[in-house]
Motif scaffolding. Structure first.
Motif, PDB file in Angstrom:
ATOM      1  N   VAL A 114       0.815  -1.215   0.000  1.00 28.80           N
ATOM      2  CA  VAL A 114       0.000   0.000   0.000  1.00 28.80           C
ATOM      3  C   VAL A 114       0.850   1.267   0.000  1.00 28.80           C
ATOM      4  N   MET A 115       1.974   1.266   0.715  1.00 30.90           N
ATOM      5  CA  MET A 115       2.744   2.510   0.805  1.00 30.90           C
ATOM      6  C   MET A 115       3.430   2.898  -0.506  1.00 30.90           C
ATOM      7  N   PHE A 116       3.445   2.014  -1.499  1.00 27.13           N
ATOM      8  CA  PHE A 116       4.032   2.386  -2.789  1.00 27.13           C
ATOM      9  C   PHE A 116       2.979   2.608  -3.872  1.00 27.13           C
ATOM     10  N   ILE A 117       1.711   2.390  -3.571  1.00 25.89           N
ATOM     11  CA  ILE A 117       0.651   2.662  -4.546  1.00 25.89           C
ATOM     12  C   ILE A 117       0.655   4.131  -4.971  1.00 25.89           C
ATOM     13  N   PRO A 118       0.816   5.097  -4.048  1.00 32.20           N
ATOM     14  CA  PRO A 118       0.851   6.504  -4.496  1.00 32.20           C
ATOM     15  C   PRO A 118       1.968   6.806  -5.496  1.00 32.20           C
ATOM     16  N   ILE A 119       3.090   6.130  -5.384  1.00 30.78           N
ATOM     17  CA  ILE A 119       4.183   6.363  -6.335  1.00 30.78           C
ATOM     18  C   ILE A 119       3.758   5.922  -7.729  1.00 30.78           C
ATOM     19  N   GLY A 120       3.173   4.735  -7.838  1.00 33.31           N
ATOM     20  CA  GLY A 120       2.716   4.236  -9.130  1.00 33.31           C
ATOM     21  C   GLY A 120       1.583   5.039  -9.726  1.00 33.31           C
ATOM     22  N   PHE A 121       0.798   5.675  -8.873  1.00 33.95           N
ATOM     23  CA  PHE A 121      -0.331   6.473  -9.338  1.00 33.95           C
ATOM     24  C   PHE A 121       0.076   7.908  -9.666  1.00 33.95           C
ATOM     25  N   LEU A 122       0.814   8.543  -8.782  1.00 35.21           N
ATOM     26  CA  LEU A 122       1.107   9.976  -8.936  1.00 35.21           C
ATOM     27  C   LEU A 122       2.206  10.284  -9.951  1.00 35.21           C
ATOM     28  N   LEU A 123       3.217   9.421 -10.062  1.00 26.80           N
ATOM     29  CA  LEU A 123       4.286   9.706 -11.031  1.00 26.80           C
ATOM     30  C   LEU A 123       3.751   9.902 -12.453  1.00 26.80           C
ATOM     31  N   PRO A 124       2.989   8.947 -13.017  1.00 25.41           N
ATOM     32  CA  PRO A 124       2.496   9.171 -14.382  1.00 25.41           C
ATOM     33  C   PRO A 124       1.415  10.250 -14.465  1.00 25.41           C
ATOM     34  N   LEU A 125       0.681  10.449 -13.374  1.00 26.59           N
ATOM     35  CA  LEU A 125      -0.354  11.477 -13.375  1.00 26.59           C
ATOM     36  C   LEU A 125       0.257  12.872 -13.469  1.00 26.59           C
ATOM     37  N   LEU A 126       1.395  13.076 -12.818  1.00 22.89           N
ATOM     38  CA  LEU A 126       1.994  14.408 -12.730  1.00 22.89           C
ATOM     39  C   LEU A 126       3.076  14.671 -13.773  1.00 22.89           C
ATOM     40  N   TRP A 127       3.760  13.644 -14.233  1.00 31.14           N
ATOM     41  CA  TRP A 127       4.838  13.813 -15.201  1.00 31.14           C
ATOM     42  C   TRP A 127       4.643  12.847 -16.367  1.00 31.14           C
ATOM     43  N   LYS A 129       6.470  11.874 -18.741  1.00 31.26           N
ATOM     44  CA  LYS A 129       7.549  10.934 -19.086  1.00 31.26           C
ATOM     45  C   LYS A 129       7.408   9.606 -18.334  1.00 31.26           C
ATOM     46  N   PHE A 130       6.577   9.566 -17.296  1.00 34.20           N
ATOM     47  CA  PHE A 130       6.336   8.318 -16.564  1.00 34.20           C
ATOM     48  C   PHE A 130       5.049   7.634 -17.015  1.00 34.20           C
ATOM     49  N   ASN A 131       4.560   8.005 -18.190  1.00 37.68           N
ATOM     50  CA  ASN A 131       3.355   7.385 -18.720  1.00 37.68           C
ATOM     51  C   ASN A 131       3.606   5.941 -19.176  1.00 37.68           C
ATOM     52  N   ARG A 135       8.902   2.675 -16.829  1.00 37.79           N
ATOM     53  CA  ARG A 135       9.571   3.797 -16.163  1.00 37.79           C
ATOM     54  C   ARG A 135       9.046   3.984 -14.741  1.00 37.79           C
ATOM     55  N   THR A 136       7.745   3.963 -14.606  1.00 38.09           N
ATOM     56  CA  THR A 136       7.144   4.153 -13.283  1.00 38.09           C
ATOM     57  C   THR A 136       7.512   3.004 -12.355  1.00 38.09           C
ATOM     58  N   ILE A 137       7.383   1.792 -12.834  1.00 39.18           N
ATOM     59  CA  ILE A 137       7.691   0.623 -12.005  1.00 39.18           C
ATOM     60  C   ILE A 137       9.192   0.599 -11.676  1.00 39.18           C
ATOM     61  N   GLY A 138      10.016   0.977 -12.637  1.00 42.08           N
ATOM     62  CA  GLY A 138      11.462   1.058 -12.390  1.00 42.08           C
ATOM     63  C   GLY A 138      11.804   2.066 -11.311  1.00 42.08           C
ATOM     64  N   ILE A 172       0.358  -1.696  -8.871  1.00 36.40           N
ATOM     65  CA  ILE A 172      -1.062  -1.486  -8.580  1.00 36.40           C
ATOM     66  C   ILE A 172      -1.417  -0.012  -8.759  1.00 36.40           C
ATOM     67  N   GLY A 173      -0.555   0.874  -8.268  1.00 33.82           N
ATOM     68  CA  GLY A 173      -0.784   2.301  -8.447  1.00 33.82           C
ATOM     69  C   GLY A 173      -0.839   2.690  -9.910  1.00 33.82           C
ATOM     70  N   TYR A 174       0.048   2.100 -10.719  1.00 30.19           N
ATOM     71  CA  TYR A 174       0.062   2.402 -12.149  1.00 30.19           C
ATOM     72  C   TYR A 174      -1.213   1.897 -12.825  1.00 30.19           C
ATOM     73  N   VAL A 175      -1.670   0.705 -12.450  1.00 30.22           N
ATOM     74  CA  VAL A 175      -2.922   0.160 -13.010  1.00 30.22           C
ATOM     75  C   VAL A 175      -4.088   1.080 -12.642  1.00 30.22           C
ATOM     76  N   LEU A 176      -4.122   1.564 -11.409  1.00 30.59           N
ATOM     77  CA  LEU A 176      -5.180   2.497 -11.000  1.00 30.59           C
ATOM     78  C   LEU A 176      -5.122   3.780 -11.819  1.00 30.59           C
ATOM     79  N   TYR A 177      -3.905   4.269 -12.076  1.00 33.24           N
ATOM     80  CA  TYR A 177      -3.734   5.456 -12.912  1.00 33.24           C
ATOM     81  C   TYR A 177      -4.315   5.214 -14.304  1.00 33.24           C
TER      82      TYR A 177
END
Length: 194
Positions: A114-127, A129-131, A135-138, A172-177
């Motif tokens: 759970v504590m890494f879901i925001p990273i997977g969600f917010l990185l591509p949402l805000l930048w 280049k992480f679409n 890249r996001t998972i890396g 999981i965060g990226y999938v939610l994004y």
């Protein structure tokens, strides 16, 4: 559940402390670069960096404690290093089955995801280049790896299972994004965003 609330309470202290710094840095960046931005984007960036601060406060910063009126910094009272992949599965199962103890499941297993879901969600949402997922998972993996490395010289636990659990949380965060509507995503981006 009390332990989870304590973690969140500890995180929120650091998140509130860093908030004015993030706001000042963002205002200076926007003025200096003369970039167009949106309110949702700026709020997202503030939340992202507040979250990272809270995450790092619980994983690599020494703990603050007050004893006899003096503030002390402590690292931990023991060090455990696990290099055996998937050991967390066996330990969690045994704790639940034989001890009826659910705390390892919620803290070590679910908490690390759970504590890494925001990273997977917010990185591509805000930048933009992480679409791309890789890249996001890396980045999620690298942040987790960085945390585990920094825990080695401290008296804290370092665990190879945290790497895959944190990376799973990023996934999981990226999938939610990817599941949110495009018009919502567009409110967080602008043509000149960085």
């Amino acid at each position: 559940m009390d332990s989870i609330l304590l973690y969140l309470q500890d995180m929120s202290f650091y998140m509130v402390i860093i908030l004015p710094v993030i706001i000042v840095v963002r205002v200076v960046q926007i003025i200096k670069a003369k970039k167009k931005t949106t309110v949702p984007r700026e709020l997202g960036i503030i939340v992202f960096f507040m979250f990272l601060t809270g995450l790092l406060s619980q994983t690599i910063l020494p703990e603050l404690s007050v004893r006899e009126g003096a503030i002390e910094l402590t690292n931990g009272d023991h060090q455990a290093i696990n290099v055996e992949p998937f050991r967390v599965l066996t330990e969690t199962y045994n704790a639940i089955r034989y001890l009826d103890l659910w705390q390892p499941f919620f803290i070590n297993f679910v908490g690390n995801i759970v504590m890494f879901i925001p990273i997977g969600f917010l990185l591509p949402l805000l930048w933009k280049k992480f679409n791309r997922a890789w890249r996001t998972i890396g980045i999620g993996f690298l942040i987790s790896f960085f945390i585990e490395l920094l825990q080695l010289p401290q008296m804290r636990s370092s665990d190879v299972d945290d790497l895959w659990l944190n990376t799973l949380g990023t996934c999981i965060g990226y999938v939610l994004y990817k599941k949110i509507p495009n018009n919502f995503k567009e409110s967080f981006n602008c043509k000149q965003s960085g």
